[in-house]
Design a protein around this motif. Sequence first.
Motif, PDB file in Angstrom:
ATOM      1  N   PRO A  86       5.251  -4.219  -9.502  1.00 39.57           N
ATOM      2  CA  PRO A  86       4.265  -5.296  -9.535  1.00 39.57           C
ATOM      3  C   PRO A  86       3.821  -5.751  -8.136  1.00 39.57           C
ATOM      4  CG  PRO A  86       6.372  -6.025 -10.472  1.00 39.57           C
ATOM      5  CD  PRO A  86       6.513  -4.577 -10.143  1.00 39.57           C
ATOM      6  N   GLU A  87       4.587  -5.404  -7.110  1.00 41.30           N
ATOM      7  CA  GLU A  87       4.235  -5.787  -5.746  1.00 41.30           C
ATOM      8  C   GLU A  87       2.888  -5.208  -5.302  1.00 41.30           C
ATOM      9  OE1 GLU A  87       7.225  -5.030  -6.817  1.00 41.30           O
ATOM     10  OE2 GLU A  87       8.640  -6.457  -5.953  1.00 41.30           O
ATOM     11  N   ILE A  88       2.472  -4.129  -5.941  1.00 41.03           N
ATOM     12  CA  ILE A  88       1.156  -3.564  -5.628  1.00 41.03           C
ATOM     13  C   ILE A  88       0.087  -4.636  -5.816  1.00 41.03           C
ATOM     14  CG2 ILE A  88      -0.625  -1.969  -6.485  1.00 41.03           C
ATOM     15  CD1 ILE A  88       1.658   0.050  -6.987  1.00 41.03           C
ATOM     16  N   TRP A  89       0.226  -5.405  -6.864  1.00 40.53           N
ATOM     17  CA  TRP A  89      -0.776  -6.410  -7.200  1.00 40.53           C
ATOM     18  C   TRP A  89      -0.399  -7.795  -6.663  1.00 40.53           C
ATOM     19  CZ3 TRP A  89       1.044  -2.598 -10.468  1.00 40.53           C
ATOM     20  CH2 TRP A  89       0.134  -1.580 -10.726  1.00 40.53           C
ATOM     21  N   SER A  90       0.907  -8.063  -6.502  1.00 41.50           N
ATOM     22  CA  SER A  90       1.305  -9.392  -6.029  1.00 41.50           C
ATOM     23  C   SER A  90       1.314  -9.492  -4.504  1.00 41.50           C
ATOM     24  CB  SER A  90       2.681  -9.776  -6.583  1.00 41.50           C
ATOM     25  OG  SER A  90       3.699  -8.945  -6.062  1.00 41.50           O
ATOM     26  N   GLN A  96      -2.150  -2.726   0.978  1.00 39.23           N
ATOM     27  CA  GLN A  96      -3.252  -2.165   1.764  1.00 39.23           C
ATOM     28  C   GLN A  96      -2.742  -1.604   3.096  1.00 39.23           C
ATOM     29  OE1 GLN A  96      -6.545  -1.757   0.635  1.00 39.23           O
ATOM     30  NE2 GLN A  96      -6.467  -0.365   2.367  1.00 39.23           N
ATOM     31  N   LYS A  97      -1.776  -2.276   3.693  1.00 39.62           N
ATOM     32  CA  LYS A  97      -1.203  -1.783   4.952  1.00 39.62           C
ATOM     33  C   LYS A  97      -0.514  -0.431   4.731  1.00 39.62           C
ATOM     34  CE  LYS A  97       1.841  -2.905   8.762  1.00 39.62           C
ATOM     35  NZ  LYS A  97       2.853  -3.799   9.312  1.00 39.62           N
ATOM     36  N   ALA A  98       0.209  -0.290   3.634  1.00 34.94           N
ATOM     37  CA  ALA A  98       0.867   0.987   3.317  1.00 34.94           C
ATOM     38  C   ALA A  98      -0.174   2.091   3.104  1.00 34.94           C
ATOM     39  CB  ALA A  98       1.757   0.834   2.085  1.00 34.94           C
ATOM     40  N   ILE A  99      -1.247   1.753   2.418  1.00 35.17           N
ATOM     41  CA  ILE A  99      -2.334   2.720   2.197  1.00 35.17           C
ATOM     42  C   ILE A  99      -2.941   3.133   3.530  1.00 35.17           C
ATOM     43  CG2 ILE A  99      -4.663   2.996   1.260  1.00 35.17           C
ATOM     44  CD1 ILE A  99      -3.772   1.067  -1.035  1.00 35.17           C
ATOM     45  N   ASP A 100      -3.250   2.147   4.361  1.00 34.92           N
ATOM     46  CA  ASP A 100      -3.861   2.426   5.664  1.00 34.92           C
ATOM     47  C   ASP A 100      -2.953   3.280   6.540  1.00 34.92           C
ATOM     48  OD1 ASP A 100      -6.057   0.939   4.841  1.00 34.92           O
ATOM     49  OD2 ASP A 100      -5.476  -0.855   5.979  1.00 34.92           O
ATOM     50  N   LYS A 133       7.397   7.927   1.832  1.00 38.22           N
ATOM     51  CA  LYS A 133       8.693   7.332   1.481  1.00 38.22           C
ATOM     52  C   LYS A 133       8.648   5.812   1.556  1.00 38.22           C
ATOM     53  CE  LYS A 133      11.357  11.346   2.855  1.00 38.22           C
ATOM     54  NZ  LYS A 133      12.284  11.931   3.833  1.00 38.22           N
ATOM     55  N   ALA A 134       7.987   5.276   2.569  1.00 39.70           N
ATOM     56  CA  ALA A 134       7.899   3.825   2.719  1.00 39.70           C
ATOM     57  C   ALA A 134       7.157   3.200   1.539  1.00 39.70           C
ATOM     58  CB  ALA A 134       7.212   3.466   4.037  1.00 39.70           C
ATOM     59  N   CYS A 135       6.098   3.842   1.124  1.00 41.67           N
ATOM     60  CA  CYS A 135       5.322   3.324  -0.004  1.00 41.67           C
ATOM     61  C   CYS A 135       6.141   3.409  -1.294  1.00 41.67           C
ATOM     62  CB  CYS A 135       4.010   4.086  -0.122  1.00 41.67           C
ATOM     63  SG  CYS A 135       2.813   3.277  -1.195  1.00 41.67           S
ATOM     64  N   HIS A 136       6.827   4.507  -1.495  1.00 42.82           N
ATOM     65  CA  HIS A 136       7.660   4.656  -2.681  1.00 42.82           C
ATOM     66  C   HIS A 136       8.752   3.585  -2.695  1.00 42.82           C
ATOM     67  CE1 HIS A 136       6.661   8.963  -4.177  1.00 42.82           C
ATOM     68  NE2 HIS A 136       5.602   8.395  -3.634  1.00 42.82           N
ATOM     69  N   LYS A 137       9.352   3.345  -1.543  1.00 39.28           N
ATOM     70  CA  LYS A 137      10.430   2.360  -1.447  1.00 39.28           C
ATOM     71  C   LYS A 137       9.940   0.957  -1.840  1.00 39.28           C
ATOM     72  CE  LYS A 137      13.397   0.224   2.005  1.00 39.28           C
ATOM     73  NZ  LYS A 137      12.653  -0.917   2.548  1.00 39.28           N
ATOM     74  N   ASP A 138       8.783   0.595  -1.357  1.00 44.39           N
ATOM     75  CA  ASP A 138       8.286  -0.758  -1.562  1.00 44.39           C
ATOM     76  C   ASP A 138       7.451  -0.943  -2.829  1.00 44.39           C
ATOM     77  OD1 ASP A 138       9.528  -1.495   0.811  1.00 44.39           O
ATOM     78  OD2 ASP A 138       7.695  -1.265   1.999  1.00 44.39           O
ATOM     79  N   PHE A 139       6.821   0.129  -3.289  1.00 46.31           N
ATOM     80  CA  PHE A 139       5.837  -0.037  -4.352  1.00 46.31           C
ATOM     81  C   PHE A 139       6.023   0.867  -5.565  1.00 46.31           C
ATOM     82  CE2 PHE A 139       3.799  -1.388  -0.382  1.00 46.31           C
ATOM     83  CZ  PHE A 139       3.501  -2.697  -0.734  1.00 46.31           C
ATOM     84  N   ARG A 140       7.143   1.571  -5.626  1.00 41.91           N
ATOM     85  CA  ARG A 140       7.381   2.462  -6.765  1.00 41.91           C
ATOM     86  C   ARG A 140       8.815   2.326  -7.241  1.00 41.91           C
ATOM     87  NH1 ARG A 140       8.320   8.676  -7.211  1.00 41.91           N
ATOM     88  NH2 ARG A 140       7.517   9.061  -9.292  1.00 41.91           N
TER      89      ARG A 140
END
Length: 142
Positions: A86-90, A96-100, A133-140
């Motif tokens: 849910p952090e993707i939306w919250s 956006q920083k992870a995407i960038d 890996k960072a994105c998976h850790k925080d958002f998956r």
Amino acid sequence: MKKMLVASLALLMASQAFAADPISQRKDVFKQYKPVVGAMGKMVKGDTPYNKDEFAKLATQLEQLSQQPWQYFPAGSNAGKTDAKPEIWSKPADWQKAIDNHKAATAKLKQVALAGDLAAIKTQFGATQQTCKACHKDFRKD
């Protein structure tokens, strides 16, 4: 003839339903990552011979893929159906920083790959994997 028309209409409706489903669309993009990153990883590790042109082609594909899945995460598109946290939306600014970061890393990998310096490629490939890996850790959810 009538059966073909009905089958064609059903296929058209199914493809439109898929196109309207952001979860299916983002999963489809992410599935495309695996063979590209896998082939690159084999070259970086030496499991397959390094081919400058092929690696550059793969890096270009990865950079193109890195632009695609993010639009398929609209608000309310998870509802417990995926491993997306849910952090993707919250936490949209963090998301956006992870995407960038990922987009920047894949763009740099493409540049490095075009130059063909294998040592630099290995370094940047590792840095690019870290953005995944960072994105998976925080958002998956894993």
